[in-house]
Design a protein around this motif. Structure first.
Motif, PDB file in Angstrom:
ATOM      1  N   VAL A 123      47.571  40.385  44.626  1.00  0.00           N
ATOM      2  CA  VAL A 123      46.157  39.981  44.615  1.00  0.00           C
ATOM      3  C   VAL A 123      45.796  39.079  43.433  1.00  0.00           C
ATOM      4  O   VAL A 123      44.637  38.751  43.245  1.00  0.00           O
ATOM      5  CB  VAL A 123      45.235  41.223  44.584  1.00  0.00           C
ATOM      6  CG1 VAL A 123      45.423  42.073  45.823  1.00  0.00           C
ATOM      7  CG2 VAL A 123      45.458  42.049  43.320  1.00  0.00           C
ATOM      8  N   PHE A 124      46.802  38.648  42.662  1.00  0.00           N
ATOM      9  CA  PHE A 124      46.489  37.896  41.445  1.00  0.00           C
ATOM     10  C   PHE A 124      45.744  36.599  41.762  1.00  0.00           C
ATOM     11  O   PHE A 124      44.792  36.232  41.064  1.00  0.00           O
ATOM     12  CB  PHE A 124      47.774  37.588  40.669  1.00  0.00           C
ATOM     13  CG  PHE A 124      47.527  36.957  39.320  1.00  0.00           C
ATOM     14  CD1 PHE A 124      47.007  37.708  38.286  1.00  0.00           C
ATOM     15  CD2 PHE A 124      47.795  35.618  39.105  1.00  0.00           C
ATOM     16  CE1 PHE A 124      46.761  37.139  37.050  1.00  0.00           C
ATOM     17  CE2 PHE A 124      47.565  35.038  37.871  1.00  0.00           C
ATOM     18  CZ  PHE A 124      47.042  35.797  36.836  1.00  0.00           C
ATOM     19  N   ALA A 125      46.167  35.888  42.812  1.00  0.00           N
ATOM     20  CA  ALA A 125      45.505  34.634  43.166  1.00  0.00           C
ATOM     21  C   ALA A 125      44.043  34.876  43.534  1.00  0.00           C
ATOM     22  O   ALA A 125      43.163  34.062  43.208  1.00  0.00           O
ATOM     23  CB  ALA A 125      46.237  33.959  44.328  1.00  0.00           C
ATOM     24  N   MET A 126      43.754  36.000  44.192  1.00  0.00           N
ATOM     25  CA  MET A 126      42.376  36.305  44.560  1.00  0.00           C
ATOM     26  C   MET A 126      41.549  36.745  43.356  1.00  0.00           C
ATOM     27  O   MET A 126      40.343  36.497  43.305  1.00  0.00           O
ATOM     28  CB  MET A 126      42.356  37.364  45.660  1.00  0.00           C
ATOM     29  CG  MET A 126      42.840  36.834  47.003  1.00  0.00           C
ATOM     30  SD  MET A 126      42.844  38.077  48.303  1.00  0.00           S
ATOM     31  CE  MET A 126      44.329  39.002  47.900  1.00  0.00           C
ATOM     32  N   ILE A 127      42.197  37.392  42.388  1.00  0.00           N
ATOM     33  CA  ILE A 127      41.499  37.724  41.141  1.00  0.00           C
ATOM     34  C   ILE A 127      41.066  36.441  40.439  1.00  0.00           C
ATOM     35  O   ILE A 127      39.908  36.301  40.014  1.00  0.00           O
ATOM     36  CB  ILE A 127      42.399  38.571  40.220  1.00  0.00           C
ATOM     37  CG1 ILE A 127      42.663  39.940  40.841  1.00  0.00           C
ATOM     38  CG2 ILE A 127      41.758  38.726  38.843  1.00  0.00           C
ATOM     39  CD1 ILE A 127      43.666  40.773  40.063  1.00  0.00           C
ATOM     40  N   ILE A 128      41.996  35.501  40.321  1.00  0.00           N
ATOM     41  CA  ILE A 128      41.673  34.222  39.678  1.00  0.00           C
ATOM     42  C   ILE A 128      40.594  33.489  40.468  1.00  0.00           C
ATOM     43  O   ILE A 128      39.664  32.918  39.885  1.00  0.00           O
ATOM     44  CB  ILE A 128      42.946  33.351  39.553  1.00  0.00           C
ATOM     45  CG1 ILE A 128      43.992  34.048  38.677  1.00  0.00           C
ATOM     46  CG2 ILE A 128      42.597  31.988  38.979  1.00  0.00           C
ATOM     47  CD1 ILE A 128      43.535  34.323  37.271  1.00  0.00           C
ATOM     48  N   GLY A 129      40.709  33.500  41.802  1.00  0.00           N
ATOM     49  CA  GLY A 129      39.703  32.839  42.629  1.00  0.00           C
ATOM     50  C   GLY A 129      38.321  33.430  42.435  1.00  0.00           C
ATOM     51  O   GLY A 129      37.333  32.700  42.318  1.00  0.00           O
ATOM     52  N   SER A 130      38.243  34.757  42.396  1.00  0.00           N
ATOM     53  CA  SER A 130      36.949  35.420  42.195  1.00  0.00           C
ATOM     54  C   SER A 130      36.353  35.073  40.836  1.00  0.00           C
ATOM     55  O   SER A 130      35.155  34.777  40.719  1.00  0.00           O
ATOM     56  CB  SER A 130      37.110  36.938  42.315  1.00  0.00           C
ATOM     57  OG  SER A 130      37.559  37.307  43.597  1.00  0.00           O
ATOM     58  N   ILE A 131      37.192  35.102  39.798  1.00  0.00           N
ATOM     59  CA  ILE A 131      36.705  34.806  38.447  1.00  0.00           C
ATOM     60  C   ILE A 131      36.275  33.349  38.342  1.00  0.00           C
ATOM     61  O   ILE A 131      35.222  33.040  37.772  1.00  0.00           O
ATOM     62  CB  ILE A 131      37.793  35.135  37.408  1.00  0.00           C
ATOM     63  CG1 ILE A 131      38.040  36.649  37.367  1.00  0.00           C
ATOM     64  CG2 ILE A 131      37.388  34.630  36.025  1.00  0.00           C
ATOM     65  CD1 ILE A 131      39.188  37.069  36.476  1.00  0.00           C
ATOM     66  N   TYR A 132      37.060  32.437  38.912  1.00  0.00           N
ATOM     67  CA  TYR A 132      36.713  31.013  38.854  1.00  0.00           C
ATOM     68  C   TYR A 132      35.374  30.741  39.538  1.00  0.00           C
ATOM     69  O   TYR A 132      34.522  30.021  39.009  1.00  0.00           O
ATOM     70  CB  TYR A 132      37.811  30.180  39.511  1.00  0.00           C
ATOM     71  CG  TYR A 132      39.004  29.880  38.634  1.00  0.00           C
ATOM     72  CD1 TYR A 132      39.118  30.441  37.368  1.00  0.00           C
ATOM     73  CD2 TYR A 132      40.028  29.040  39.067  1.00  0.00           C
ATOM     74  CE1 TYR A 132      40.213  30.183  36.562  1.00  0.00           C
ATOM     75  CE2 TYR A 132      41.127  28.774  38.263  1.00  0.00           C
ATOM     76  CZ  TYR A 132      41.214  29.337  37.021  1.00  0.00           C
ATOM     77  OH  TYR A 132      42.300  29.072  36.234  1.00  0.00           O
ATOM     78  N   PHE A 149      49.730  41.530  39.805  1.00  0.00           N
ATOM     79  CA  PHE A 149      50.173  40.202  39.392  1.00  0.00           C
ATOM     80  C   PHE A 149      50.978  39.474  40.463  1.00  0.00           C
ATOM     81  O   PHE A 149      51.492  38.382  40.206  1.00  0.00           O
ATOM     82  CB  PHE A 149      51.012  40.313  38.110  1.00  0.00           C
ATOM     83  CG  PHE A 149      50.229  40.830  36.923  1.00  0.00           C
ATOM     84  CD1 PHE A 149      49.284  40.027  36.298  1.00  0.00           C
ATOM     85  CD2 PHE A 149      50.422  42.124  36.456  1.00  0.00           C
ATOM     86  CE1 PHE A 149      48.565  40.506  35.215  1.00  0.00           C
ATOM     87  CE2 PHE A 149      49.709  42.602  35.384  1.00  0.00           C
ATOM     88  CZ  PHE A 149      48.769  41.793  34.755  1.00  0.00           C
ATOM     89  N   GLY A 150      51.085  40.061  41.639  1.00  0.00           N
ATOM     90  CA  GLY A 150      51.789  39.384  42.721  1.00  0.00           C
ATOM     91  C   GLY A 150      51.019  38.166  43.208  1.00  0.00           C
ATOM     92  O   GLY A 150      49.797  38.175  43.296  1.00  0.00           O
ATOM     93  N   MET A 151      51.747  37.113  43.557  1.00  0.00           N
ATOM     94  CA  MET A 151      51.126  35.862  43.966  1.00  0.00           C
ATOM     95  C   MET A 151      50.976  35.748  45.486  1.00  0.00           C
ATOM     96  O   MET A 151      50.235  34.883  45.966  1.00  0.00           O
ATOM     97  CB  MET A 151      51.954  34.677  43.451  1.00  0.00           C
ATOM     98  CG  MET A 151      52.026  34.592  41.922  1.00  0.00           C
ATOM     99  SD  MET A 151      50.402  34.325  41.162  1.00  0.00           S
ATOM    100  CE  MET A 151      50.010  32.725  41.832  1.00  0.00           C
ATOM    101  N   ASN A 152      51.664  36.567  46.240  1.00  0.00           N
ATOM    102  CA  ASN A 152      51.665  36.437  47.697  1.00  0.00           C
ATOM    103  C   ASN A 152      50.899  37.590  48.346  1.00  0.00           C
ATOM    104  O   ASN A 152      51.107  38.758  48.005  1.00  0.00           O
ATOM    105  CB  ASN A 152      53.097  36.414  48.241  1.00  0.00           C
ATOM    106  CG  ASN A 152      53.884  35.223  47.725  1.00  0.00           C
ATOM    107  OD1 ASN A 152      53.363  34.116  47.629  1.00  0.00           O
ATOM    108  ND2 ASN A 152      55.147  35.443  47.389  1.00  0.00           N
ATOM    109  N   TRP A 153      50.041  37.231  49.286  1.00  0.00           N
ATOM    110  CA  TRP A 153      49.360  38.234  50.111  1.00  0.00           C
ATOM    111  C   TRP A 153      49.729  37.959  51.567  1.00  0.00           C
ATOM    112  O   TRP A 153      49.192  37.058  52.200  1.00  0.00           O
ATOM    113  CB  TRP A 153      47.857  38.174  49.914  1.00  0.00           C
ATOM    114  CG  TRP A 153      47.100  39.160  50.762  1.00  0.00           C
ATOM    115  CD1 TRP A 153      46.632  38.968  52.024  1.00  0.00           C
ATOM    116  CD2 TRP A 153      46.745  40.510  50.416  1.00  0.00           C
ATOM    117  NE1 TRP A 153      46.012  40.095  52.492  1.00  0.00           N
ATOM    118  CE2 TRP A 153      46.068  41.060  51.527  1.00  0.00           C
ATOM    119  CE3 TRP A 153      46.952  41.296  49.282  1.00  0.00           C
ATOM    120  CZ2 TRP A 153      45.580  42.360  51.520  1.00  0.00           C
ATOM    121  CZ3 TRP A 153      46.465  42.583  49.284  1.00  0.00           C
ATOM    122  CH2 TRP A 153      45.797  43.118  50.381  1.00  0.00           C
TER     123      TRP A 153
END
Length: 292
Positions: free
Chosen positions: A64-73, A51-55
């Motif tokens: 990797v949370f932002a990349m999870i959302i990006g992949s799903i979107y 759930f971290g927002m910074n990579w």
């Protein structure tokens, strides 16, 4: 007679050995990924990683949370565009088009699946990115651009399997529907499509797997910015692109974090498959005590 029995025995045992060997290979791959990725969860924390927002590997940040959302979107947007087009094309080819047109369309569509990902990515980079930049602003590298390319890439998979599922529906279903006075469209909508729904769902599952696992095209045109997009024209970075971009120079915890990213992607795919299998089982049609 004895020779035939011996041949059947050898073939049967060869198939069993092949199946067991395939399972062992899959388990070894999964075990290797888990062993390499577990240190990242142990040192950084699983939920902090998830759930971290910074990579920022240079700063010791591995969220990797932002990349999870990006992949799903990106995957969902591509499926929203691909599924209606694919199903309409499959219905046309299976139930409406004459044989002469079907013989032309089928190999053309199947050819699309053989085009390398780099060709799709290069087409998006040269053609789509400038068009998006000119008409919608920004750099042109965006979630929408990546979804457009993925839409084209998953079309052959969904169309081919959906068409085969529609044509596999017993002809008696059509005759019974026509015998009750239904039109061709009513038969397709209320009889053939529901009967073929499990196979259609399978095609969508496979298309979804192609979309969420695509790497090269996403690297070339998605923008590769680690953020949760505010609109479809914002750049994103997918999980697969993150692994491919940084694996070449990663060391230490950074290296383990990339394998942790692979584990997260693996878990997402398992969850999606479980959901899809539940839906597939739910809509199976009972025929004579069995399932169609």
């Amino acid at each position: 007679m004895e020779k035939n029995r011996l041949s059947e025995f050898l073939i049967e045992k060869s198939l069993v050995i092949t199946a067991i060997f395939s399972i062992i290979i899959i388990l070894l791959i999964v075990l290797f990924i888990l062993m390499e990725g577990f240190p990242a969860f142990e040192d950084y924390g699983f939920f902090r990683f998830l759930f971290g927002m910074n990579w920022a590997p240079s700063d010791g940040e591995f969220g990797v949370f932002a990349m999870i959302i990006g992949s799903i979107y990106v995957t969902l947007l591509s499926l929203i565009m691909a599924v209606p087009l694919s199903l309409l094309c499959a219905i046309f080819m299976a139930e409406v088009a004459p044989n002469s047109i079907r013989r032309i369309l089928k190999p053309v569509i199947e050819t699309l699946s053989g085009i390398p990902s780099v060709v799709y990515g290069f087409f998006g980079l040269i053609v789509l990115v400038p068009i998006i930049r000119t008409n919608f602003g920004g750099t042109g590298f965006s979630m929408f651009t990546a979804a457009l390319i993925l839409t084209v890439m998953v079309l052959p998979t969904i169309i081919t399997i959906s068409q085969d599922s529609l044509r596999a529906v017993p002809h008696e279903y059509r005759e019974a529907s026509f015998g009750l006075g239904a039109t061709n469209w009513q038969t397709i909508r209320h009889v053939i499509f529901p009967a073929a729904l499990p196979g259609i769902i399978t095609s969508i599952i496979l298309g979804m797997g192609r979309a969420i696992g695509e790497t090269l095209a996403a690297i070339m045109i998605a923008g590769n910015v680690v953020q949760i997009p505010g609109s479809i024209f914002d750049p994103v970075r997918t999980l697969t692109a993150n692994i491919a971009l940084e694996m070449g120079y990663a060391t230490g915890l950074h290296y383990n974090a990339l394998f942790g990213t692979a584990i997260v992607l693996f878990l997402i795919i398992i969850i999606l498959l479980l959901i899809a299998n539940y839906i597939q089982h739910k809509y199976k049609v009972d025929v004579g005590g069995g399932y169609l």
